[in-house]
Design an enzyme around this catalytic site. Sequence first.
Site, PDB file in Angstrom:
ATOM      1  CB  VAL A   4      -1.773  22.022   6.501  1.00 19.77           C
ATOM      2  CG1 VAL A   4      -2.745  23.035   5.898  1.00 19.77           C
ATOM      3  CG2 VAL A   4      -2.520  20.954   7.292  1.00 19.77           C
ATOM      4  CB  CYS A   5       0.051  23.282   1.153  1.00 21.08           C
ATOM      5  SG  CYS A   5       0.654  24.528   0.012  1.00 21.08           S
ATOM      6  CG  LEU A   6      -3.550  28.014   5.179  1.00 18.00           C
ATOM      7  CD1 LEU A   6      -4.584  28.229   4.074  1.00 18.00           C
ATOM      8  CD2 LEU A   6      -4.245  27.669   6.488  1.00 18.00           C
TER       9      LEU A   6
END
Length: 159
Positions: free
Chosen positions: A92-94
């Site tokens: 996940v890119c957050l």
Amino acid sequence: MSGIALGRLTEERKAWRKDHPPGFYARPATNPDGSQNLFSWQCGIPGKEKTLFEGGVFPLTIDFSEEYPSKPPKCKFPKDFFHPNVYPSGTVCLSIINDDGDWRPSISVKNILLGIQDLLDAPNPKSPAQQPAITLFLHNIEEYNKKIKSQTKLYPPPS
């Protein structure tokens, strides 16, 4: 350093068991010997009501390092999860779980899971992680919506 991480994860587990959002689950993985691995959690994130993700509970693994909470954990959906902000590997890119982003040691497992739930239905086009999903999201929303609905059916709530 692992003593600090282990202590924090023990507290996180207690806090989660006492108070967690409905429909979510988060529990340490089980080691081959039957003991709990507090450094790897198996989680489920329900899709929000009235969104394309409604009706699904999306599996996520959170892996903590011995440097936690100084360093953020790695959060991964299954490989090839279709979303503009999820790499093909599932990562996940957050910003709140990014070392170079908005990570702060005070961010809890609950904050992380709620942040990822928000991200599901509100992708960040400024931080794309996979080309097919961001292309459809930006240029063919009907096809994007179809793919999301189809994917959601793959992740029914646990019985």
